[in-house]
Design a protein around this motif. Structure first.
Motif, PDB file in Angstrom:
ATOM      1  N   THR A   1      37.244 -22.577  48.116  1.00  0.00           N
ATOM      2  CA  THR A   1      38.199 -23.014  47.329  1.00  0.00           C
ATOM      3  C   THR A   1      38.480 -22.193  46.192  1.00  0.00           C
ATOM      4  OG1 THR A   1      37.336 -24.806  46.099  1.00  0.00           O
ATOM      5  CG2 THR A   1      38.104 -25.744  48.283  1.00  0.00           C
ATOM      6  N   PRO A   2      39.491 -21.996  45.625  1.00  0.00           N
ATOM      7  CA  PRO A   2      39.705 -21.509  44.481  1.00  0.00           C
ATOM      8  C   PRO A   2      38.850 -22.155  43.236  1.00  0.00           C
ATOM      9  CG  PRO A   2      41.683 -21.615  45.443  1.00  0.00           C
ATOM     10  CD  PRO A   2      40.917 -22.483  46.283  1.00  0.00           C
TER      11      PRO A   2
ATOM     12  N   LEU B   1      45.434 -21.776  48.151  1.00  0.00           N
ATOM     13  CA  LEU B   1      44.694 -22.414  49.276  1.00  0.00           C
ATOM     14  C   LEU B   1      45.539 -23.694  49.626  1.00  0.00           C
ATOM     15  CD1 LEU B   1      41.179 -22.776  50.347  1.00  0.00           C
ATOM     16  CD2 LEU B   1      42.259 -24.974  49.887  1.00  0.00           C
ATOM     17  N   TYR B   2      45.577 -23.888  50.957  1.00  0.00           N
ATOM     18  CA  TYR B   2      46.211 -25.111  51.598  1.00  0.00           C
ATOM     19  C   TYR B   2      45.296 -25.299  52.938  1.00  0.00           C
ATOM     20  CZ  TYR B   2      49.524 -28.642  53.331  1.00  0.00           C
ATOM     21  OH  TYR B   2      50.051 -29.863  53.614  1.00  0.00           O
TER      22      TYR B   2
ATOM     23  N   TYR C   1      44.864 -28.785  48.305  1.00  0.00           N
ATOM     24  CA  TYR C   1      45.466 -27.517  47.926  1.00  0.00           C
ATOM     25  C   TYR C   1      45.186 -26.966  46.546  1.00  0.00           C
ATOM     26  CZ  TYR C   1      49.050 -30.852  46.345  1.00  0.00           C
ATOM     27  OH  TYR C   1      49.726 -31.917  45.717  1.00  0.00           O
ATOM     28  N   GLY C   2      45.048 -25.967  46.456  1.00  0.00           N
ATOM     29  CA  GLY C   2      44.536 -25.393  44.873  1.00  0.00           C
ATOM     30  C   GLY C   2      45.189 -23.830  44.792  1.00  0.00           C
TER      31      GLY C   2
ATOM     32  N   ALA D   1      40.797 -17.586  32.825  1.00  0.00           N
ATOM     33  CA  ALA D   1      41.066 -18.053  34.070  1.00  0.00           C
ATOM     34  C   ALA D   1      41.621 -19.571  34.002  1.00  0.00           C
ATOM     35  CB  ALA D   1      40.330 -17.764  35.327  1.00  0.00           C
ATOM     36  N   ALA D   2      42.642 -19.735  34.955  1.00  0.00           N
ATOM     37  CA  ALA D   2      43.159 -21.359  35.109  1.00  0.00           C
ATOM     38  C   ALA D   2      43.073 -21.514  36.758  1.00  0.00           C
ATOM     39  CB  ALA D   2      44.414 -21.449  34.485  1.00  0.00           C
ATOM     40  N   VAL D   3      42.625 -22.744  36.919  1.00  0.00           N
ATOM     41  CA  VAL D   3      42.659 -23.287  38.165  1.00  0.00           C
ATOM     42  C   VAL D   3      42.907 -24.792  38.365  1.00  0.00           C
ATOM     43  CG1 VAL D   3      40.041 -23.829  37.694  1.00  0.00           C
ATOM     44  CG2 VAL D   3      41.032 -23.454  40.221  1.00  0.00           C
ATOM     45  N   TYR D   4      43.540 -25.046  39.546  1.00  0.00           N
ATOM     46  CA  TYR D   4      43.938 -26.440  40.087  1.00  0.00           C
ATOM     47  C   TYR D   4      43.492 -26.535  41.311  1.00  0.00           C
ATOM     48  CZ  TYR D   4      46.973 -30.490  40.693  1.00  0.00           C
ATOM     49  OH  TYR D   4      47.378 -31.714  41.118  1.00  0.00           O
ATOM     50  N   ASP D   5      43.103 -28.121  41.508  1.00  0.00           N
ATOM     51  CA  ASP D   5      42.742 -28.421  42.996  1.00  0.00           C
ATOM     52  C   ASP D   5      43.519 -29.885  43.059  1.00  0.00           C
ATOM     53  OD1 ASP D   5      40.994 -28.184  45.573  1.00  0.00           O
ATOM     54  OD2 ASP D   5      40.513 -30.002  44.557  1.00  0.00           O
ATOM     55  N   GLU D   6      43.823 -30.219  44.228  1.00  0.00           N
ATOM     56  CA  GLU D   6      44.103 -31.639  44.539  1.00  0.00           C
ATOM     57  C   GLU D   6      43.682 -32.048  45.921  1.00  0.00           C
ATOM     58  OE1 GLU D   6      47.953 -34.506  44.781  1.00  0.00           O
ATOM     59  OE2 GLU D   6      47.733 -33.100  43.152  1.00  0.00           O
ATOM     60  N   GLN D   7      43.054 -33.091  46.214  1.00  0.00           N
ATOM     61  CA  GLN D   7      42.717 -33.542  47.413  1.00  0.00           C
ATOM     62  C   GLN D   7      43.220 -35.084  47.712  1.00  0.00           C
ATOM     63  OE1 GLN D   7      38.245 -33.254  48.140  1.00  0.00           O
ATOM     64  NE2 GLN D   7      38.316 -31.908  46.469  1.00  0.00           N
TER      65      GLN D   7
END
Length: 349
Positions: free
Chosen positions: A119-120, A168-169, A193-194, A207-213
């Motif tokens: 993942t990112p 990413l999805y 997704y992220g 850097a900045a990063v986001y992730d959701e499950q």
């Protein structure tokens, strides 16, 4: 990592293959194993001395390939399998290529691949965790989202000068978890997704990063876990400093949990062979006093670019009933601190 390239030009000698474009396949891997001491083990709280595979790096072998399709387009793939050096077993239950398995196309505008991906959030952890999200003794102990991979996923990676963007999805992030993902009439089950955006120029990288499950069953598809991080590094001569913050919110009806994870560290390349890394990680669980610390010092000596030995020393400081051990939550007696010492060797091929 030095890799052995195997150019499959032999394909040109097969019937009907004269029109094939130039292709290459690279075999690569890591063998990492060590002996660890750790006290206050869960249960009776005894100490243990044990052999552990995959410490600074997960032990693995893999194949990467590319075919030039012309016009600046390439077909690309990767297959990567984890294993345990200590007993020779697969490192991922139920998976042959549990680390990565994807195929896609690459152009000047970026690459788009389909399959099982890092993942990112994982990619950000590799670069912005002082310990490089090593299997143990790293930020992954405080939050395994930095070691996460997603099945059934599409991933885009684009590099534009000093800026790198990733998307990413996943239709179902864990294909081994029962009904997780791709359920008719319930497209959000197991969805993940992220995205990340990174800038790197000279000694500075940010850097900045986001992730959701989403929940991994039909009954829990309304659950959400959201995480976002801001990170940065700055290099001065032989040293590099690290700073990071991760916000997390888990919404599992009827309860919500918010956490804040902070970390800082320094890497020092003392000589071409000797290196030293120090890192500290602190996690604040809102509305709770169980807020653990993790401290790590890691020293290494490189015999060559491919072979090194290392000594890791880690200490977790738990409050209230927190149970953070050097191997993650639940690996020590609640409320007890834990010390771990690991001496190992790593070879890259």
């Amino acid at each position: 990592m030095k890799k052995t390239a195997l150019v499959v030009a032999a394909l040109a000698g097969l019937p009907g293959s004269s029109a094939f474009a130039q292709s290459s396949v690279t075999l690569y891997g890591v063998a990492d194993v060590g002996v660890e001491f750790a006290n206050h083990q869960k249960g009776a709280g005894d100490s243990v001395v044990r052999m552990q595979s995959g410490n600074l790096s997960g032990s693995r072998w893999g194949l990467r390939g590319a075919e030039d399709l012309g016009g600046g387009m390439r077909a690309i793939f990767a297959l990567e399998s984890g294993y345990n050096v200590d007993d020779g077993k697969s490192g991922q239950s139920g998976r042959l290529f549990g680390r990565q398995a994807w195929v896609g196309l690459s152009t000047a505008y970026g690459s788009l691949t389909l399959g099982r991906h890092n993942t990112p959030m994982y990619d950000i952890g590799v670069q912005y965790d002082p310990m490089g999200i090593s299997t143990r003794y790293s930020i992954g102990v405080q939050d395994d989202v930095f070691q996460s991979r997603a099945d059934n996923s599409l991933k885009y990676t684009g590099k534009f000068g000093p800026v790198t963007a990733k998307l990413l999805y996943s239709f179902g992030a864990d294909g081994t978890a029962g009904t997780n993902g791709e359920v008719p009439g319930h497209f959000t089950v197991g969805r993940e997704y992220g995205a990340s955006l990174a800038y790197e120029s000279g000694p500075l990288a940010v850097a900045a990063v986001y992730d959701e499950q989403d929940g991994d069953t039909v009954a829990s598809e309304g659950d959400r876990t959201r995480k976002a991080a801001l990170v940065g590094t700055y290099a001065i001569g032989p040293t590099k400093t690290y700073l990071g913050y991760r916000y997390g919110r888990t919404m599992t009806a009827p309860l919500n949990q918010t956490t804040n994870l902070y970390w800082a560290g320094v890497q020092w390349d003392i000589t071409q062979a000797w290196s030293l890394t120090g890192a500290a990680y602190y996690q604040d669980f809102r509305a709770s006093g169980a807020d653990p610390w993790l401290f790590i010092v890691s020293g290494g000596y490189a015999f060559s670019r491919r072979t090194d030995v290392y000594l890791n020393v880690a200490y977790t400081r738990n409050k209230d009933d927190s149970n953070l051990g050097t191997g993650g939550f639940g690996s020590t007696v609640p409320g007890k601190n834990q010390t771990g010492v690991l001496l190992g060797i790593r070879h890259k091929f």
